[in-house]
Design an enzyme around this catalytic site. Structure first.
Site, PDB file in Angstrom:
ATOM      1  NE  ARG A   1      -3.086   2.725   2.536  1.00 32.00           N
ATOM      2  CZ  ARG A   1      -3.344   3.479   3.575  1.00 32.00           C
ATOM      3  NH1 ARG A   1      -3.226   2.994   4.798  1.00 32.00           N
ATOM      4  NH2 ARG A   1      -3.758   4.710   3.432  1.00 32.00           N
TER       5      ARG A   1
ATOM      6  CG  HIS B   1      -1.437   8.908   3.282  1.00 33.83           C
ATOM      7  ND1 HIS B   1      -1.566   7.560   3.535  1.00 33.83           N
ATOM      8  CD2 HIS B   1      -1.105   9.460   4.475  1.00 33.83           C
ATOM      9  CE1 HIS B   1      -1.301   7.309   4.814  1.00 33.83           C
ATOM     10  NE2 HIS B   1      -1.021   8.454   5.413  1.00 33.83           N
TER      11      HIS B   1
ATOM     12  CD  GLU C   1      -5.123   7.652   9.684  1.00 27.67           C
ATOM     13  OE1 GLU C   1      -4.669   8.737  10.083  1.00 27.67           O
ATOM     14  OE2 GLU C   1      -4.741   6.557  10.135  1.00 27.67           O
TER      15      GLU C   1
ATOM     16  CG  ASN D   1      -5.578   3.371   8.532  1.00 23.50           C
ATOM     17  OD1 ASN D   1      -5.647   2.392   7.796  1.00 23.50           O
ATOM     18  ND2 ASN D   1      -5.093   4.530   8.124  1.00 23.50           N
TER      19      ASN D   1
ATOM     20  CE1 TYR E   1      -0.384   2.853  13.477  1.00 24.32           C
ATOM     21  CE2 TYR E   1      -2.421   3.873  12.724  1.00 24.32           C
ATOM     22  CZ  TYR E   1      -1.124   3.429  12.472  1.00 24.32           C
ATOM     23  OH  TYR E   1      -0.594   3.558  11.213  1.00 24.32           O
TER      24      TYR E   1
ATOM     25  CD  GLU F   1      -1.982   4.028   8.073  1.00 26.57           C
ATOM     26  OE1 GLU F   1      -1.830   4.479   9.225  1.00 26.57           O
ATOM     27  OE2 GLU F   1      -2.137   4.746   7.081  1.00 26.57           O
TER      28      GLU F   1
HETATM   29  C1  PNW Z   1      -1.713   7.443  10.551  1.00 30.70           C
HETATM   30  N1  PNW Z   1      -3.236   9.973  16.310  1.00 30.70           N
HETATM   31  O1  PNW Z   1      -1.776   8.688  11.159  1.00 30.70           O
HETATM   32  C2  PNW Z   1      -1.312   7.771   9.137  1.00 30.70           C
HETATM   33  O2  PNW Z   1      -2.161   7.260   8.158  1.00 30.70           O
HETATM   34  C3  PNW Z   1       0.118   7.472   8.857  1.00 30.70           C
HETATM   35  O3  PNW Z   1       0.546   8.263   7.779  1.00 30.70           O
HETATM   36  C4  PNW Z   1       0.930   7.672  10.104  1.00 30.70           C
HETATM   37  O4  PNW Z   1       2.293   7.659   9.886  1.00 30.70           O
HETATM   38  C5  PNW Z   1       0.498   6.573  11.062  1.00 30.70           C
HETATM   39  O5  PNW Z   1      -0.895   6.612  11.274  1.00 30.70           O
HETATM   40  C6  PNW Z   1       1.201   6.614  12.410  1.00 30.70           C
HETATM   41  O6  PNW Z   1       0.904   7.793  13.092  1.00 30.70           O
HETATM   42  C7  PNW Z   1      -2.132   8.902  12.462  1.00 30.70           C
HETATM   43  O7  PNW Z   1      -2.666  10.947  16.870  1.00 30.70           O
HETATM   44  C8  PNW Z   1      -1.554  10.002  13.091  1.00 30.70           C
HETATM   45  O8  PNW Z   1      -4.127   9.337  16.936  1.00 30.70           O
HETATM   46  C9  PNW Z   1      -1.926  10.336  14.360  1.00 30.70           C
HETATM   47  C10 PNW Z   1      -2.879   9.592  15.013  1.00 30.70           C
HETATM   48  C11 PNW Z   1      -3.463   8.485  14.401  1.00 30.70           C
HETATM   49  C12 PNW Z   1      -3.082   8.150  13.119  1.00 30.70           C
END
Ligand code: PNW
Length: 608
Positions: free
Chosen positions: A130, A175, A220, A362, A364, A429
């Site tokens: 991707r 992006h 996002e 995505n 995290y 992601e």
């Molecule tokens: C994503 N947060 O961004 C993006 O799609 C990527 O480009 C980035 O590098 C990756 O996650 C890691 O950060 C985010 O603050 C940036 O919660 C910030 C957040 C979440 C996703």
């Protein structure tokens, strides 16, 4: 329970239950610790919770195993071959916007390193890659008035090299690197962007679509809308109209996505036979106090305002009732004539609803939520009315916002299944960062991937969530937006001190490629060939234990880990007990000897 604490009276409460001493009935309320202690008694210790046990099994045979990057974060070549400037070029060149004033001018120099990038993708054994297209590299002023063929050639070269390596390209059209020329006329706030994005998408499908079967319109939209136009900590860095601008931007992002999807659907799908969607990001949220309904409600609002902001219009049609009601009521209460959340016309609702071929997601981390009354303030956080914290037992990462909380992944996948009609999901992601000293033995990353992907497997096998693919973020350390190069999410380390910018595998590469080779976590008893001893250069031992999979990628089974934890705990107790006994013994001996001394002196006194 709290009681009379000697010299401190009722001021200090040692109790597991709070006692209200102002009330003659002296009511007792359990504190959080009462429930905590109750659980210890019930479980007779600290057994490994079910959600932390590893499940064995594998994903669908045609599972997508991928890894992701984004143009601004890796390409460099910021002025090469006629590329136009993007809002990130401008943002990063503005002092104090990006940590250490880092820029993506060179980044990983992927613009000049197609072969190197494909080589490490091959090493990972991913089925898909991707990446995103830099809009101003192809259309320097954002419009199709001028097409920069040299820029487009880079993507041809990359796609061809991927296909030659039997890796399918999964392309993101947007992006975050908007052409600065479009920002100069209002960017995402100006609704003429909708047709400009559609035309850009149309061009890319017409040029690359015969080679590419997997598409993402926008990555996002939450971050674009709220971080870029509310907090202002991402480009274009606008923060002075937080009550309205994020909602206007989100509105146009949704319309632009829908138009790109329709172009593909109407003009290209029949011939090119690909799939296209939007990628939405969201944390999972739990109540801070699981015994408070208002914390449950707050947790729900977190997800409705982040995931639901975009998913509801695309999957169910229109914004959710929760968002519409809250923002309207708060706007009117502040004396505004109407809601700050724009309205879609019935035609627009119809045009946006159903513009997906899969759910690009995505994810995290997880947060703990509780209600916060922001009074009359008018902005996204105030509308949401929530404060968030993390559980202090969750492991840290290199990013303040990212705590390791794998259980939340399975929970939010179930939420998506229930809420949006059990869509096909592709994880676009998921990953973890580190900062500080470089250590190629990135056990935290192996641990993170193993645990998160195993939760994905549980969602798939146990809960029937329709998971079709998984994408790790990210291929190599790159420019992590406003935090620059200081936060490193890569499976490969990028050595900036070497002008060749070599990509060096971290240990998690072996772990991830093993999960890919196994298509999940097979039962060792199955004798699956992916479980055979790995090659010499791999640092992760083979998964040959009697338990489904290694703990921390170290070949320790979940059962072993539990035993180890129990043993550690037992040893700890013995040590503490020992220390207490020794000190008590010591004190008693001291007292005894003092007493004896006293007695002796009395004796002596008497004698003399
Ligand atoms: C994503 N947060 O961004 C993006 O799609 C990527 O480009 C980035 O590098 C990756 O996650 C890691 O950060 C985010 O603050 C940036 O919660 C910030 C957040 C979440 C996703």
């Amino acid at each position: 329970m709290d009681s009379f604490e000697w010299l401190n009276g009722y001021k200090v409460g040692f109790g597991l239950h709070h006692v209200d001493f102002t009330n003659p009935n002296r009511p007792r309320t359990p504190k959080y610790s009462a429930h905590f202690y109750y659980n210890i008694i019930r479980d007779n210790g600290f057994p490994l919770p079910d959600d932390e046990k590893m499940l064995s099994g594998h994903f669908r045979d045609d599972f997508i195993w991928s890894v992701a990057t984004a143009s601004y974060q890796i390409e460099g070549g910021w002025r090469a071959d006629g590329k136009g400037l993007s809002i990130w070029d401008k943002f990063a060149h503005t002092p104090l916007r990006v940590f250490n004033d880092d820029t993506g001018d060179i980044a990983c120099d992927s613009y000049n390193k197609v072969e190197e990038d494909v080589a490490i993708l091959k090493q990972l054994k991913v089925t898909h890659y991707r990446f995103s297209i830099s809009w101003p590299r192809v259309l320097p002023d954002g419009t199709t008035n001028h097409i920069n063929e040299a820029g487009l050639n880079y993507y041809h070269k990359l796609v061809d090299a991927l296909l030659a390596a039997n890796i399918q390209p999964h392309i993101t059209l947007y992006h975050w690197d908007l052409p600065q020329a479009l920002q100069d006329i209002g960017g995402w706030e100006n609704d003429t962007i909708v047709t400009k994005f559609r035309d850009y998408a149309d061009l890319i499908f017409s040029r690359l679509g015969h080679k590419v079967k997997f598409w993402i319109t926008i990555n996002e939209p939450y971050n674009v809308a709220n971080i870029g136009h509310g907090y202002g900590t991402a480009a274009p860095g606008i923060s002075f109209r937080p009550g309205t601008l994020p909602y206007i931007v989100a509105h146009n992002l949704l319309k632009a996505h829908a138009e790109a999807w329709h172009v593909y659907n109407d003009k290209y799908r029949a011939e090119q036979k690909g799939i296209i969607s939007i990628t939405i990001n969201s944390d999972w949220s739990e109540p801070r106090n699981p015994y408070k309904q208002e914390d449950y409600d707050a947790a729900r609002r977190v997800v409705e305002f982040q995931l639901g902001w975009f998913a509801h219009p695309v999957y169910n049609g229109d914004y959710s009732e929760i968002m519409k009601t809250i923002i309207r009521e708060r706007s009117l209460a502040a004396g505004l004539p109407k809601s700050r959340l724009p309205e879609f016309t019935p035609e627009e609702i119809k045009r946006i609803k159903g513009t997906y071929d899969y759910f690009g997601f995505n994810h995290y981390t997880t947060v703990l939520a509780f209600p916060v009354d922001y009074k009359n303030l008018q902005h996204y956080d105030a509308d949401r009315g929530v404060g968030t914290i993390a559980d202090r037992t969750w492991l840290d990462s290199g990013s303040a916002w990212l705590k390791v909380s794998p259980f939340g992944f399975r929970k939010i996948l179930n939420f998506i299944k229930e809420e949006y009609g059990n869509p096909t999901i592709i994880i676009t992601e998921n990953g973890i960062s580190e900062r500080g000293a470089v250590d190629l033995n990135d056990v935290h990353r192996s641990y993170y991937y193993e645990k998160y992907i195993n939760q994905l497997l549980k969602a798939y096998l146990l809960d029937g969530v329709d998971i079709h693919g998984y994408t790790a973020w990210t291929l190599m350390d790159n420019l992590e937006w406003a935090t620059g190069f200081s936060e490193r999410f890569g499976l490969f380390y990028l050595n900036h001190s070497d002008p060749d910018l070599p990509r060096v595998a971290k240990n998690s590469v072996s772990l991830y490629s093993k999960i890919i080779a196994c298509n999940g976590f097979p039962d060792p008893a199955s004798g699956h060939e992916c479980l055979n001893p790995v090659t010499e250069e791999s640092t992760v031992p083979p998964i040959t234990d009697n338990a489904p999979v290694g703990f921390l990628g170290m070949g320790l089974s979940a059962a072993d880990a539990e035993t180890a934890l129990n043993t550690t705990f037992a040893l700890l107790i013995v040590a503490v007990f020992g220390a207490v006994c020794t000190s008590v013994g010591f004190l008693m001996a001291k007292k005894q000897s003092k007493k004896r001394q006293n007695v002796d002196s009395i004796k002596l006194e008497k004698t003399f």
